[in-house]
Write an enzyme that holds these catalytic residues in place. Structure first.
Site, PDB file in Angstrom:
ATOM      1  N   HIS A  12      36.052  42.063  46.624  1.00 29.32           N
ATOM      2  CA  HIS A  12      37.004  43.004  46.031  1.00 29.32           C
ATOM      3  C   HIS A  12      36.797  44.423  46.561  1.00 29.32           C
ATOM      4  O   HIS A  12      37.692  45.257  46.446  1.00 29.32           O
ATOM      5  CB  HIS A  12      37.047  42.922  44.501  1.00 29.32           C
ATOM      6  CG  HIS A  12      35.949  43.613  43.747  1.00 29.32           C
ATOM      7  ND1 HIS A  12      34.860  42.939  43.242  1.00 29.32           N
ATOM      8  CD2 HIS A  12      35.778  44.904  43.383  1.00 29.32           C
ATOM      9  CE1 HIS A  12      34.076  43.788  42.609  1.00 29.32           C
ATOM     10  NE2 HIS A  12      34.605  44.990  42.676  1.00 29.32           N
TER      11      HIS A  12
ATOM     12  N   ASP B 262      32.265  36.443  45.369  1.00 32.18           N
ATOM     13  CA  ASP B 262      32.816  37.784  45.596  1.00 32.18           C
ATOM     14  C   ASP B 262      32.010  38.564  46.652  1.00 32.18           C
ATOM     15  O   ASP B 262      31.274  39.484  46.331  1.00 32.18           O
ATOM     16  CB  ASP B 262      32.833  38.541  44.260  1.00 32.18           C
ATOM     17  CG  ASP B 262      33.749  39.750  44.288  1.00 32.18           C
ATOM     18  OD1 ASP B 262      34.129  40.188  45.394  1.00 32.18           O
ATOM     19  OD2 ASP B 262      34.081  40.275  43.206  1.00 32.18           O
TER      20      ASP B 262
ATOM     21  N   SER C  87      29.433  47.580  42.144  1.00 32.81           N
ATOM     22  CA  SER C  87      29.985  46.438  42.849  1.00 32.81           C
ATOM     23  C   SER C  87      29.464  46.432  44.268  1.00 32.81           C
ATOM     24  O   SER C  87      29.519  47.444  44.955  1.00 32.81           O
ATOM     25  CB  SER C  87      31.499  46.515  42.882  1.00 32.81           C
ATOM     26  OG  SER C  87      32.012  45.934  41.746  1.00 32.81           O
TER      27      SER C  87
END
Ligand code: ARG
Ligand code: GLU
Length: 732
Positions: free
Chosen positions: A102, A238, A667
């Site tokens: 992402h 991810d 992230s």
């Protein structure tokens, strides 16, 4: 150390009062003291002093110096800020970099076309010359940081006005930065910590040639989509892979085909040994923003006053998006990114408000404030006015905050209106405007037209407009909303549908050809076409309302609260001299540590700490886009062809949770084990713990990571890109 000038002196002198105070603190405050395991985002430079002992007690086998050292190579040399909002880590001696899918989504999307749909199918460069450049993408590496509190606050005193103080701090900082940049050759910034109480100078090297190396297909990299977002148990692969390139001298440089892979000082070793419950872990990265030291009134404003209507407004839009997307695949693609964008914080806000309620967060803050008032009275340090002033300010802020949210989430949630808003600059063109200026404005606008209409579906927007405007009118008083909403009463007898009908029929901003017509041969005479457009007028009405009735009040109150928060922060630290404080996240490099552990999300429910490939097949649903499973993955599962990546029980572990205190910006951060080896990539937080930006709950605060063994398995076994794994330092 912090300099609290007169206040700490005062404390020393008042020995008797001090004794009384200590007794008071011991009796009443101790329960509030202890930091909870897992809580805190710590400054790497201070780990040795503040955290090493505890980290070792929790199981860490390396030293604080191995994590951060100015003189020697340390893990920090492998951690980077990826783009502007994520973390990445270097995992080979050739500048190979890992982050989340992402985080690289934008780049993957930009290289995608119908013929080469890397988003859907994934992308793997099989050799370095297939790696794809990404103009504009940067990677920032921190070289060192220094405490410059003293220098920044030189000549600053408590008698100064807010403006003078700001001005002085800026002058001091600018001078320090200029000097440091000249001397070091790095980019230098100064960041404030503990809400303007401490300042650190940060030296960065910024890399500009970052190439895409690999990405799994979306049904791996984004498996579970927005349905699973923020939630555990999770099965998302991810991750994406990039590489840093530099010029022939090893220096950061803009993209050039002659650039070569970067040879870093350090790269992270990767462990295939896997994880056990209660293993020590830490996350090293760039958390963006937290607000842990706010007063109860601020938490109340966020979780009880502004989150609920924002949640409702977003939900309304999402429901309409989904209704259309489910019946039309083209619309689903058009609205995929918009849906993800709106949904991400929609869900976060729900979790946050619920979490604060569950832990009685507001009451806890109130109880603390009562003690604070007693303390303030004892020390007579002029802190007594803080809490009442906060109460008054946040109370006053409420209607303005709501008004601002409604403009943003309801008014500008209508795509037609927010698109019309982009013509604001062109609407100001007049006879005096130079041709050159007009050309550049037209060019900028043209650039937006195509991409807007590519993803615009009017029936959705029109339905959204009716729903949002109704909510707007129902929930905001007539004197606290843009004039255009009152027009609905005057001209349309309160009939929102009729107004929206007119808006979409008369505006040109939902018609690509008409917008292109407007831009063709644009001059000052074209301006009136914009000015008389009802969608532009709706935007103007919202803009004027905001600028006249909302913005100035919000700015004034925010500035006052910020200044007060600085003093409140300092006072909280004075009041609890034994407590170990960590500064709020501010996009600077931090370490957070905790244990691999599951949790009880609800009565009688326990979530285990890891997921496996079996879970992906359990979730499989060929009819739901987010739950499609690739054939190849199913084959690898049925033949149990996991190579060295499977666990000792013959399973392939996919993701795990641990009690690390993370937030947005973490992230892509590496999750490391007790030996400083990488075991996962952080990508999310458990929903039940999302209030940790305001208040951390050790029982619910869990970060979610994709297991590094799953990452390598996908590269090697699934994608056939084993050459990338060969580059890494893998410890079996
Ligand atoms: N919740 C994660 C992070 O905030 C992932 C967001 C991207 N994924 C998505 N489905 N929208 O912010
Ligand atoms: N997904 C988040 C990010 O993009 C991290 C999750 C969190 O907020 O903890 O930074």
């Amino acid at each position: 150390m912090m300099n609290f000038g007169g206040n700490s002196l005062f404390l020393q002198q008042k020995f008797i009062q001090m004794k009384k105070l200590l007794f008071f603190l011991a009796v009443i405050l101790l329960p509030y003291y202890g930091l909870f395991a897992g809580e805190g985002m710590w400054i790497p430079m201070l780990l040795k002093q503040l955290n090493e002992k505890e980290m070792k007690a929790m199981g860490m086998r390396i030293s604080a110096d191995d994590i951060y050292s100015i003189n020697n190579t340390s893990l920090k040399d492998a951690i980077v800020l990826f783009g502007r909002g994520c973390t990445g880590e270097i995992v080979s001696d050739q500048g190979l970099l890992l982050t989340n899918h992402h985080c690289g989504y934008r780049q993957i999307q930009q290289h995608s076309s119908v013929e080469n749909d890397y988003l859907t199918n994934g992308f793997w460069a099989m050799s370095k010359d297939e790696e794809l450049p990404n103009p504009g993408l940067t990677v920032t590496m921190m070289k060192k940081m220094e405490d410059v509190t003293h220098q920044v606050l030189e000549g600053v005193n408590e008698e100064m006005t807010m403006e003078n103080r700001k001005q002085k701090i800026k002058e001091n900082s600018d001078a320090l930065i200029k000097k440091a940049e000249e001397e070091s050759g790095y980019e230098v910034t100064i960041k404030d910590f503990f809400i303007d109480n401490q300042y650190y100078m940060i030296y960065n090297e910024i890399f500009k040639d970052i190439r895409l190396v690999g990405a799994p297909p979306s049904n791996i990299g984004k498996f579970g989509g927005d349905t699973d977002n923020w939630m555990w148990p999770r099965h998302t692969g991810d991750f994406s892979v990039f590489r840093i390139y530099v010029d022939k001298d090893g220096k950061s440089a803009e993209y050039s085909p002659d650039n070569v892979p970067y040879q870093p000082k350090s790269h992270l070793p990767i462990s295939l040994k896997g994880i056990e419950e209660k293993d020590f872990t830490f996350v090293f990265g760039y958390p963006a923003r937290t607000s842990e030291y706010l007063p109860s009134f601020a938490v109340n404003l966020i979780t009880e006053v502004t989150n609920p209507p924002k949640i409702k407004l977003r939900e309304t839009r999402l429901d309409i998006f989904s209704k259309y997307a489910n019946s039309d695949p083209k619309v689903r693609i058009q609205y995929a990114a918009k849906h993800a964008g709106v949904a991400n914080y929609w869900k976060k806000m729900i979790g946050e408000s619920k979490g604060i309620r569950r832990m009685n967060g507001i009451e806890r803050k109130q109880a603390f404030e009562e003690k604070f008032m007693v303390w303030a009275d004892i020390v007579k340090g002029n802190f007594g006015g803080i809490i009442p002033t906060f109460e008054k300010n946040y109370g006053e802020m409420e209607p303005y905050s709501l008004a601002s949210d409604y403009v943003r989430e309801a008014g500008l949630g209508i795509e037609l209106i927010s698109f019309a808003a982009r013509f604001n600059n062109l609407s100001e063109v007049n006879k005096e405007t130079s041709d050159e200026k007009i050309q550049s404005l037209v060019k900028a606008a043209e650039g937006q037209v195509k991409s807007f209409f590519k993803d615009y579906y009017q029936p959705i927007d029109q339905e959204v407009a009716v729903a949002l405007l109704k909510l707007y009118r129902e929930n905001q008083p007539a004197d606290f909303r843009p004039e255009v909403l009152n027009l609905i009463d005057e001209k349309y007898k309160g009939d929102v549908e009729a107004f929206v009908e007119m808006l979409f029929a008369k505006s040109i901003f939902n018609n690509e050809a008409a917008v292109n017509d407007l831009l063709r041969n644009f001059d000052h005479r074209s301006v009136k076409k914009i000015l008389k457009d009802p969608a532009f007028q709706a935007y103007e009405s919202m803009r004027d309302f905001y600028e006249q009735k909302v913005g100035p009040h919000l700015q004034r109150l925010t500035a006052q609260n910020d200044s007060l928060q600085r003093i409140y922060m300092k006072a909280q630290m004075l009041m609890q001299p034994e407590k170990r404080f960590y500064p709020d996240a501010n996009f600077s490099l931090r370490v957070t540590y905790g244990l691999v552990e599951g949790y009880h999300p609800a009565d009688a429910v326990y979530y285990d700490y890891f997921t496996t490939l079996e879970g992906i097949l359990e979730k499989e649903d060929p009819n739901i886009y987010d739950y499609v499973v690739e054939e190849k993955l199913k084959t690898l599962h049925s033949t149990k062809d996991y190579g060295p990546y499977g666990d000792k029980d013959g399973h392939l572990q996919v993701a795990f949770v641990a009690s690390n205190h993370t937030t947005g910006g973490n992230s892509g951060s590496p999750v490391l084990n007790a030996d400083g080896q990488m075991i996962g990539i952080n990508f999310d937080r458990c929903w039940e713990g999302t209030m940790s930006d305001l208040m951390y709950d050790p029982d619910m605060g869990r970060n979610i990571a994709v297991d590094i063994r799953y990452v390598l398995f996908i590269m090697d076994k699934f994608a056939g890109a084993g050459h990338l794994v060969d580059e890494m330092t893998v410890i079996e």
